[in-house]
Design an enzyme around this catalytic site. Structure first.
Site, short mmCIF file in Angstrom:
data_model
loop_
_atom_site.label_atom_id
_atom_site.label_comp_id
_atom_site.label_asym_id
_atom_site.label_seq_id
_atom_site.Cartn_x
_atom_site.Cartn_y
_atom_site.Cartn_z
N ASP A 26 -2.69 0.90 -14.83
CA ASP A 26 -3.61 0.99 -15.95
C ASP A 26 -2.74 0.94 -17.30
OD1 ASP A 26 -5.37 1.60 -17.70
OD2 ASP A 26 -5.29 4.00 -17.18
N ASN A 28 -4.32 1.30 -20.39
CA ASN A 28 -4.82 1.69 -21.63
C ASN A 28 -5.15 3.34 -21.39
OD1 ASN A 28 -6.93 1.29 -19.96
ND2 ASN A 28 -7.94 -0.09 -21.49
N ASP A 34 -5.82 -2.68 -14.84
CA ASP A 34 -6.20 -3.80 -15.79
C ASP A 34 -4.96 -4.84 -15.87
OD1 ASP A 34 -4.27 -2.68 -17.68
OD2 ASP A 34 -5.82 -1.18 -18.29
N ASP A 107 -10.28 -14.51 -6.47
CA ASP A 107 -11.35 -14.36 -5.44
C ASP A 107 -12.73 -15.08 -6.07
OD1 ASP A 107 -12.74 -12.95 -3.43
OD2 ASP A 107 -11.50 -11.25 -3.69
N ASP A 209 -15.15 -15.50 -0.63
CA ASP A 209 -15.64 -14.43 -0.27
C ASP A 209 -16.84 -14.99 0.87
OD1 ASP A 209 -16.07 -11.45 -0.17
OD2 ASP A 209 -18.16 -12.10 -0.96
N GLU A 268 -12.91 -16.17 3.80
CA GLU A 268 -13.18 -15.06 4.61
C GLU A 268 -14.37 -15.01 5.24
OE1 GLU A 268 -14.37 -10.38 3.98
OE2 GLU A 268 -15.58 -11.92 2.87
N HIS A 330 -9.03 -4.62 1.46
CA HIS A 330 -9.64 -3.45 0.62
C HIS A 330 -10.99 -3.21 1.36
CE1 HIS A 330 -11.35 -7.48 -0.22
NE2 HIS A 330 -12.62 -6.61 -0.76
N ASP A 331 -11.01 -3.72 2.68
CA ASP A 331 -12.40 -3.26 3.22
C ASP A 331 -12.01 -2.47 4.30
OD1 ASP A 331 -13.98 -4.71 1.48
OD2 ASP A 331 -13.84 -6.59 2.49
C1 NOJ Z 1 -16.11 -9.49 1.48
C2 NOJ Z 1 -15.44 -8.48 0.56
O1 NOJ Z 1 -14.14 -8.39 1.02
C3 NOJ Z 1 -16.20 -7.05 0.31
O2 NOJ Z 1 -15.42 -6.39 -0.24
C4 NOJ Z 1 -17.37 -7.25 -0.12
O3 NOJ Z 1 -18.17 -6.17 -0.24
C5 NOJ Z 1 -18.32 -8.34 0.61
N1 NOJ Z 1 -17.51 -9.36 1.04
C6 NOJ Z 1 -19.54 -8.75 -0.24
O4 NOJ Z 1 -19.32 -9.48 -1.19
#
Ligand code: NOJ
Length: 550
Positions: A26, A28, A34, A107, A209, A268, A330-331
């Site tokens: 970050d 700010n 950011d 992305d 994605d 993905e 991140h999932d």
């Molecule tokens: C895969 C992404 O990695 C995830 O974070 C997202 O929630 C779903 N696709 C839907 O876009």
């Protein structure tokens, strides 16, 4: 930015670093990462002798978004969300990244938009709207039932009734993420314009994605049912994804880039795609350059599973395609916690790091894994991901893997001067960049060594992968070999998946003609370079080694 072999595309010898923009830096004080923050940390990533040494950054979505899915619900494909900065900041980021030899991968969320995207607002305005067929609309069945039984990935039906027009729209994820109608050529053109927009701004590639969702069977048949505990898995996803049309769309996208052989496309897909993720390479030259295979990322730390999955996924990639290697994103819960369960997480994460950089493929590093960042232990009141809160309120969900990057041991880990949007992971005072930067035994130093080793070794970047089916069942052994004219470079990699030490001998047949070499790297910080002999060598608990064969 020179590839290991001039004729090979840059991504084949690259290390990609995934930045979750909310959590990196970050600038700010609003507690949210950011773009200026990312710029201020580029030296950490590359450009100096002390840097990590990555070649590309993949930015999770930074487009304007109502953030129902933290940016995977895009409201405008051609701008930057004000939380992250402006287009001018983005241009500066690209410039500064390129100056340091770092490429920028965006992305791209093509299956769906936000329900606040102007395309959807227009589409839902009336049954006769000019953009009605930019999304999928269908009449319900009698008795106010959705058009079919399709389940949304995140929970509930994949259809939501729009009261204003009396029809249902399709959303494979949240109701706030309506699916674009890829059978409509106007949609395809609009998306290709978006691609051109970012190419003109200098981006070097796209992470696509949920790409296997693009094609649907638009006569809307029910999916066959099956037994499972979770609604999404209570059906076979025969008609709602993985349709031939997806391949057509990807071929068109790839063809639109025919003059830009330097642009990288990584997709993905779901692991249970029929034929496996590798089907999205097409013939190796006409769909994606790389396709994530999440089977290793979802697997336990078990040598027999790794052995099978590594060999399977390596063989599945057609000539012309290239495998990505990824253990965290991140999932999912971070792999230090997943693989570490029931063992020593740090030793195992060190062994996993050795695999990440020695397997054939492009390593994807998820921010923070290089310092050994653990999943955050968050309180219920800390959770922010709407998907978890709405559908899985008893679970921690995806937030624990998205906590801020720990830079140092100052208040809030140097991430923000304000209150971070998610709390820092519990051990940030010990696990942070400043503390590890100059400690040769740290995780960060191991990542740097592995990245440098990979970069300087054609066997590790471009070489072939050969499994060795010998040694104790708790250990995984393979070689990487690069041959060119009279040049031959071979490395042996051995990883012990158990907490017990092992004495190993490998037969001449597996290694001929070399049976001796030099151990050049171990995940055990105490072990230094030493002579190595195939007849008799040892691996400590959870230890991984790289041997340069004579
Ligand atoms: C895969 C992404 O990695 C995830 O974070 C997202 O929630 C779903 N696709 C839907 O876009």
């Amino acid at each position: 930015m020179t590839p290991a072999q001039p004729s090979a595309p840059w991504w084949q010898s690259a290390v990609v670093y995934q930045i979750y923009p909310w959590s990196f830096q970050d600038s700010n004080g609003d507690g949210i990462g950011d773009l200026p923050g990312i710029i201020s940390r580029l030296d950490y990533l590359n450009g100096s002798a002390d840097s990590l040494g990555v070649d590309a950054i993949w930015l999770s979505p930074i487009y304007p978004s109502p953030m129902h899915d933290f940016g995977y619900d895009v409201k405008d494909y051609c701008d930057i969300d004000p939380r992250f900065g402006t287009l001018a900041d983005f241009d500066r980021l690209t410039l500064e990244a390129h100056r340091r030899g770092i490429r920028v991968v965006m992305d791209l969320v093509l299956n769906h938009t936000s329900n606040e995207h102007p395309w959807f607002i227009e589409s839902r305005s009336s049954r006769t709207s000019a953009k009605r067929d930019w999304y999928y609309w269908a009449d319900g069945k009698s008795g106010r039932r959705p058009p079919n039984n399709w389940a949304a990935r995140f929970g509930g039906s994949a259809w939501t009734l729009d009261r204003h027009t009396g029809q249902y729209y399709l959303h494979s994820f949240l109701p706030e993420q309506p699916d674009l109608n890829w059978t409509n050529p106007a949609v395809r053109e609009a998306v290709f314009d978006v691609v051109r927009f970012w190419l003109d701004r200098g981006v070097d590639g796209f992470r696509l994605d949920a790409i296997n969702w693009l094609g649907k069977e638009t006569s809307w048949p029910d999916n066959p049912r099956r037994l499972a505990w979770r609604s999404y898995y209570r059906q076979v996803h025969r008609y709602d994804r993985d349709q031939p049309h997806t391949h057509e769309a990807l071929r068109a996208l790839r063809a639109s880039l025919k003059d830009r052989a330097d642009i990288f496309l990584v997709g993905e897909t779901s692991s249970d795609t029929p034929g496996g993720p590798a089907v999205f390479y097409g013939d190796g030259s006409n769909e994606l350059h790389e396709v994530f295979d999440f089977r290793l990322l979802r697997s336990d730390w078990r040598p027999e599973v790794f052995r099978r999955l590594i060999t399977d996924s390596d063989r599945a990639v057609p000539q012309g395609g290239w495998p990505p290697v990824v253990f965290s994103n991140h999932d999912q819960s971070r792999h230090i916690d997943r693989y570490g369960a029931g063992g020593d997480p740090i030793r195992r994460a060190r062994a996993a790091a050795l695999l990440l950089f020695t397997l054939r493929g492009t390593p994807f590093v998820y921010y923070g894994e290089e310092v050994g960042l653990r999943d955050g232990r968050l309180r219920r009141s800390d959770l922010r991901d709407p998907y978890t809160i709405r559908y899985w309120p008893w679970k921690a969900g995806r937030d624990p893997a998205r906590t801020p990057m720990p830079w140092d041991d100052s208040p809030q880990g140097g991430f923000t001067s304000g209150t971070p949007w998610l709390p820092l992971s519990q051990d940030w005072r010990l696990t942070n960049v400043a503390r590890e930067q100059h400690d040769p035994s740290s995780m960060l130093s191991l990542y740097k060594r592995l990245i440098r080793l990979k970069k300087h070794s054609q066997a590790l970047t471009l070489g072939a992968y050969h499994p060795i089916d010998e040694g104790p069942k708790e250990c995984l052994l393979f070689t990487r070999e690069f041959r060119e004219a009279d040049k031959r470079q071979r490395l042996l990699i051995a990883v012990n998946f158990s907490a017990q030490p092992h004495r190993i001998s490998v037969s001449v047949a597996s290694l001929a003609p070399a049976t001796t070499g030099t151990l050049i790297l171990s995940t055990d910080p105490q072990r230094v370079e030493e002579d190595w002999n195939a007849d008799q060598f040892h691996l400590g608990p959870d230890e991984g080694i790289v041997v340069s064969l004579q």
